[in-house]
Design a protein around this motif. Structure first.
Motif, PDB file in Angstrom:
ATOM      1  N   HIS A  92       0.876  -1.262  -0.014  1.00 45.62           N
ATOM      2  CA  HIS A  92       0.045  -0.123  -0.060  1.00 45.62           C
ATOM      3  C   HIS A  92       0.806   1.240   0.121  1.00 45.62           C
ATOM      4  N   LEU A  93       1.832   1.462   0.868  1.00 49.52           N
ATOM      5  CA  LEU A  93       2.785   2.472   0.836  1.00 49.52           C
ATOM      6  C   LEU A  93       3.599   2.360  -0.466  1.00 49.52           C
ATOM      7  N   VAL A  94       3.980   1.494  -1.029  1.00 47.17           N
ATOM      8  CA  VAL A  94       4.729   1.375  -2.254  1.00 47.17           C
ATOM      9  C   VAL A  94       3.921   1.876  -3.409  1.00 47.17           C
ATOM     10  N   ASP A  95       2.651   1.743  -3.362  1.00 46.72           N
ATOM     11  CA  ASP A  95       1.734   1.998  -4.595  1.00 46.72           C
ATOM     12  C   ASP A  95       1.705   3.542  -4.233  1.00 46.72           C
ATOM     13  N   LEU A  96       1.522   4.334  -3.144  1.00 46.54           N
ATOM     14  CA  LEU A  96       1.269   5.829  -3.155  1.00 46.54           C
ATOM     15  C   LEU A  96       2.828   6.409  -3.183  1.00 46.54           C
ATOM     16  N   GLN A  97       3.649   5.831  -2.765  1.00 48.21           N
ATOM     17  CA  GLN A  97       5.137   6.243  -3.151  1.00 48.21           C
ATOM     18  C   GLN A  97       5.492   6.357  -4.716  1.00 48.21           C
ATOM     19  N   SER A  98       4.978   5.010  -5.233  1.00 46.02           N
ATOM     20  CA  SER A  98       5.075   4.918  -6.870  1.00 46.02           C
ATOM     21  C   SER A  98       4.333   6.154  -7.590  1.00 46.02           C
ATOM     22  N   TYR A  99       3.079   6.359  -7.084  1.00 48.44           N
ATOM     23  CA  TYR A  99       2.147   7.178  -7.686  1.00 48.44           C
ATOM     24  C   TYR A  99       2.581   8.608  -7.427  1.00 48.44           C
ATOM     25  N   ALA A 100       3.424   9.102  -6.349  1.00 45.52           N
ATOM     26  CA  ALA A 100       4.117  10.255  -6.150  1.00 45.52           C
ATOM     27  C   ALA A 100       5.020  10.646  -7.079  1.00 45.52           C
TER      28      ALA A 100
ATOM     29  N   PHE B  78      11.862   8.459  -2.773  1.00 48.82           N
ATOM     30  CA  PHE B  78      11.979   8.911  -4.024  1.00 48.82           C
ATOM     31  C   PHE B  78      12.447   7.730  -5.027  1.00 48.82           C
ATOM     32  N   ASN B  79      13.122   6.759  -4.678  1.00 42.39           N
ATOM     33  CA  ASN B  79      13.696   5.966  -5.619  1.00 42.39           C
ATOM     34  C   ASN B  79      12.773   4.725  -6.021  1.00 42.39           C
ATOM     35  N   GLN B  80      11.506   4.851  -5.423  1.00 39.39           N
ATOM     36  CA  GLN B  80      10.470   3.775  -5.766  1.00 39.39           C
ATOM     37  C   GLN B  80      10.163   4.038  -7.229  1.00 39.39           C
ATOM     38  N   SER B  81      10.149   3.065  -8.123  1.00 47.94           N
ATOM     39  CA  SER B  81       9.872   3.169  -9.582  1.00 47.94           C
ATOM     40  C   SER B  81       8.383   3.132  -9.818  1.00 47.94           C
ATOM     41  N   SER B  82       8.109   3.722 -10.836  1.00 48.21           N
ATOM     42  CA  SER B  82       6.578   3.854 -11.232  1.00 48.21           C
ATOM     43  C   SER B  82       6.271   2.633 -12.397  1.00 48.21           C
TER      44      SER B  82
END
Length: 222
Positions: free
Chosen positions: A53-61, A119-123
């Protein structure tokens, strides 16, 4: 009487598990050198707990940040001395600012709910493409595709918090509906209209005049 005594003990144990109150008590008992790790539950986290869930939000940002720069490049391209399409420049600068604001709002919400931004979480739902040197119609098509990708990802994230028998989070679902789904519906509709209108105008004998008039319309309407 014995039953109520056992029930009270069970309730006390149940409510004591994974609480800030319990952590504070444990930390105080370790004085004069309390261990900060003992207070791991004293944070703003609640509701959704799964890591993805957190990864999804980070990726979306991060996706919004990347697309914001794409629109900024498109705006600069149409605003140069050779093209001078002030309407297209204004349109893509507007989208760039909106994507940037959406990214900032998402990061703020992540931290508001006790998370941290990566900020390194890829989209994963975006593929890098060349947005430079696009003509007017192609640029509108590219912009429409990007807005649809963001809208579809927002819908996917929203669905993960509203499915029955899963970790429902009404607060996050409402946030996505209010901040993303409604504005994105307007952007997709506007871009779809712009793309089809310009395509129809380009069937005229002199497409350069049509593009000029359409650019003038964008400049005045935005």
């Amino acid at each position: 009487m014995l039953f109520f005594g056992i029930l009270s003990i069970l309730l006390a144990v149940a409510f004591a598990k994974d609480t800030c109150y319990t952590d504070v008590g444990a930390a105080c008992n370790s004085l004069p050198k309390p261990d900060r790790e003992l207070m791991s539950n004293c944070n703003a986290k609640y509701g959704y707990t799964k890591k993805h869930h957190l990864v999804d939000l980070q990726s979306y940002a991060n996706a919004n940040i990347g697309i914001s720069f794409e629109f900024l490049l498109m705006s600069s391209y149409f605003g140069n001395y050779e093209d001078q399409r002030e309407g297209f420049k204004k349109l893509y600068r507007k989208f760039s600012d909106e994507m940037w604001e959406d990214a900032i709002n998402t990061i703020k919400y992540i931290t508001k709910r006790g998370g941290t931004m990566d900020f390194n979480q890829s989209s994963h739902f975006l593929k890098p493409t060349n947005v430079l040197e696009l003509n007017e119609l192609n640029s509108l098509a590219k912009a429409l595709d990007r807005q649809k990708q963001l809208a579809n990802e927002a819908l996917r994230i929203h669905s993960t918090f509203t499915q029955i028998n899963k970790e429902d989070d009404a607060a996050l679902a409402h946030y996505i509906e209010e901040k993303f789904l409604e504005p994105q519906a307007d952007r997709v509709r506007d871009l779809a209209g712009y793309t089809n209108d310009l395509k129809n105008l380009l069937t005229d004998d002199d497409p350069s005049v049509s593009i000029f008039l359409f650019d003038e319309y964008l400049q005045k309407s935005l």
